[in-house]
Design an enzyme around this catalytic site. Structure first.
Site, PDB file in Angstrom:
ATOM      1  N   ARG A 118       0.681  -1.013   0.197  1.00 32.58           N
ATOM      2  CA  ARG A 118       0.297   0.171   0.256  1.00 32.58           C
ATOM      3  C   ARG A 118       0.735   1.529   0.200  1.00 32.58           C
ATOM      4  NH1 ARG A 118      -3.916   0.940   4.757  1.00 32.58           N
ATOM      5  NH2 ARG A 118      -1.723   0.672   5.555  1.00 32.58           N
ATOM      6  N   SER A 143       7.134  -5.554   7.063  1.00 34.36           N
ATOM      7  CA  SER A 143       6.879  -6.777   7.720  1.00 34.36           C
ATOM      8  C   SER A 143       7.364  -7.727   7.967  1.00 34.36           C
ATOM      9  CB  SER A 143       4.721  -6.329   7.915  1.00 34.36           C
ATOM     10  OG  SER A 143       4.597  -5.126   8.434  1.00 34.36           O
ATOM     11  N   ASP A 153       4.772  -3.312  11.987  1.00 37.51           N
ATOM     12  CA  ASP A 153       3.525  -3.080  11.440  1.00 37.51           C
ATOM     13  C   ASP A 153       3.267  -2.620  12.932  1.00 37.51           C
ATOM     14  OD1 ASP A 153       3.835  -5.796  12.287  1.00 37.51           O
ATOM     15  OD2 ASP A 153       1.999  -6.440  11.095  1.00 37.51           O
TER      16      ASP A 153
END
Length: 571
Positions: A173, A240, A293
């Site tokens: 994203r 992550s 994250d």
């Protein structure tokens, strides 16, 4: 004639008795089978028992393991990784009043030290802000003068447009966040989700980063950032995957997970590869922070509420991080930060203790997993595994009895039952448990399950979920105990601190298991209340932090944007 009638009557009676015997035999056999199935459930309940006493043992074990992981590398199953994030973003409203309160405490401490003639103690307090609580009865969190000045500046500097990339799976994203500085608000945010072509997941690192950089370039050009070409923009990068952090903006990739297999990037610096791709694309951006994250979730939680001290993700996987005093990080003795603290990434999925209520199903699952003897805590509490634990229990029941019919291939297949499907069965409140029947038939190929067996399945889901939620709660309290926010004063001082007033404490939580699974969430809150007690638990608040992995990274880029070099240095 009479003899014939009598013979017939006797024959009928014998036949009736034979039929009755068969029926009774079947009923006895059925009851025995049902008793065995119920026995499986009873055994599961006993193995998964999480009494308050046992949970408090888990709390103590977590706090001790945290301390050991901070004392030396490899000293604990908890990795306790340094993130080099020593400054969390703060919205101006909450942040200003918190700092004003701490500044009052600072001035009070100055007067207190003068009265005692403790000049050396005050100098230590002014520089580090910690380690002096033994002579400061009203405080468990000193405030460094340097940190106060820096944080006041940071409150006003978190203004402008910042970007973030979130790479943690087969999609990535791109985000843009606009901050309003002293207004304590995120003015606007824009998110774009992109799939990663399969060939790039096993190709060359340069190809992957060029693809990401090109997508970022298109995203920037579509936006309304009027200064996008005139001034350098700061970028937060959420990555992550297992990384050994070397600074707030750099880290070495330990290994790939989640289907990635880019060999030329293992043991290489991560952010540098992205930075080079940005340069190749002509993007005037700097990778300001490299985080996972969980750290992003803590950043977002702290931005909205300055009392946030820890963050937990409970979704497909699980992890936690928290704010730690620098002088408590013994394995890096001499580490100096302007704020006096740093975010520590616990990697708590690997936590283990003999006090954890482990069952035969957990042992089988672990033995058959690709990471056997690893991530033991995660395998008991995260969404990746709960559904499969339930499947294994149902399989055992099917082997003990024919109540579920012949064992199907799906029932024998690992991870055939997902946690969302398990949660749907658990929360089925229809009189006939129609959703349970549907999922058993559609997912596990078990048709025509009687109602009493469906109720048994719901009970299995309840036992497994309750254990997971209560253990997660114990983990959270373990963090609070380590930092002295559980009412006991922590473990580092080795003494009672009951005289210290309990402060408002916020834990940011993200992850679908907590946010979307009502029963899990209720069991977690119930356990927190039981472990902490009524008086302390009212000061501990669990807050959902949505999209910390994205927005949190952008906020961290903002809070670290004014520094041209890392603000973490050895003495």
């Amino acid at each position: 004639m009479g003899k014939v009638v009598l013979g017939v009557a006797v024959g009928v009676a014998v036949a009736a008795c034979a039929v009755a015997a068969v029926v009774v035999g079947r009923r006895v056999k059925s009851r025995r089978k049902w008793k065995r199935v119920v026995g499986v459930l009873k055994e599961l309940e006993e193995s998964c028992e999480t009494t308050v006493g046992r949970l408090r043992q888990v709390v103590d074990a977590m706090a001790v393991e945290m301390h050991a992981g901070l004392a030396s590398e490899g000293g604990s199953k908890l990795k306790m990784l340094l993130t080099y994030v020593d400054n969390l973003p703060s919205g101006f409203g909450d942040g200003f009043w918190l700092l004003a309160e701490q500044n009052f405490e600072f001035l009070g401490s100055l007067f207190y030290f003068i009265l005692l003639g403790e000049t050396r103690g005050f100098i230590k307090y002014m520089i580090s802000g910690y380690g002096c609580d033994s002579v400061m009865p009203w405080s468990d969190n000193g405030l460094p003068l340097i940190g106060f000045v820096w944080k006041m500046f940071a409150l006003w500097s978190e203004k402008g447009t910042y970007y973030a990339l979130d790479l943690g799976g087969t999609y990535f994203r791109v985000l843009r966040v606009e901050l309003g500085g002293q207004k304590s608000s995120i003015l606007d945010q824009y998110v774009e989700r992109q799939p990663i072509p399969e060939q790039l997941m096993s190709g060359r690192s340069e190809e992957l980063f060029d693809f990401i950089a090109e997508s970022l370039q298109q995203f920037v050009e579509k936006g309304n950032d009027s200064e996008q070409f005139s001034s350098r923009k700061e970028l937060g990068f959420t990555f992550s995957f297992p990384v050994k952090q070397t600074s707030v903006s750099s880290g070495i990739l330990i290994k790939w997970t989640k289907g990635f297999a880019i060999k030329d990037m293992v043991a290489k610096e991560v952010a540098g590869g992205l930075q080079q791709a940005l340069v190749r694309k002509g993007l005037n951006m700097r990778v300001t922070v490299l985080v996972n994250d969980t750290v992003g979730t803590l950043a977002l939680g702290h931005y909205h509420d300055a009392d946030t001290v820890a963050a937990v993700i409970i979704g497909t996987g699980t992890n936690a991080c928290y704010w730690e005093r620098t002088d408590a990080i013994i394995k890096c003795q001499g580490l100096l930060t302007a704020s006096g603290g740093m975010v520590v990434n616990m990697e708590w999925g690997n936590f283990w203790s003999s006090h954890l209520p482990r069952t035969s199903y957990d042992i089988e699952l672990d033995a058959e997993s690709p990471n056997s003897n690893d991530q033991g805590f995660e395998k008991m509490i995260s969404g990746m595994y709960l559904g499969d634990i339930v499947r294994r229990v149902i399989l055992r029941m099917s082997e003990e009895s024919d109540i579920f019919g012949p064992v199907s291939s799906s029932l024998s297949s690992p991870f055939a039952l997902t946690t969302p499907s398990m949660a749907a069965m658990h929360e089925d409140d229809s009189p006939e448990l129609t959703e349970v029947a549907r999922i058993l038939k559609a997912v596990l190929e078990i048709p025509d399950v009687p109602l009493k067996a469906r109720k048994l399945v719901v009970k299995v889901c309840d036992v497994v979920t309750r254990r997971a939620a209560r253990l997660a709660a114990a983990g959270i309290v373990g963090i609070l105990k380590k930092i002295g926010r559980d009412g006991s004063g922590g473990i580092t001082g080795g003494r009672s601190r009951s005289d210290i007033k309990m402060r408002r404490t916020v834990v940011a939580v993200e992850g679908s298991l907590y946010t979307e699974y009502t029963m899990f969430r209720e069991y977690l809150h119930e356990a927190l209340h039981e472990i902490l007690g009524e008086e302390i638990s009212q000061h501990v608040i669990i807050k959902v932090s949505e999209d910390g992995s994205g927005i949190g990274a952008a906020l961290l880029a903002a809070s670290h944007s004014s520094r041209s070099v890392d603000n973490v240095q050895p003495l």
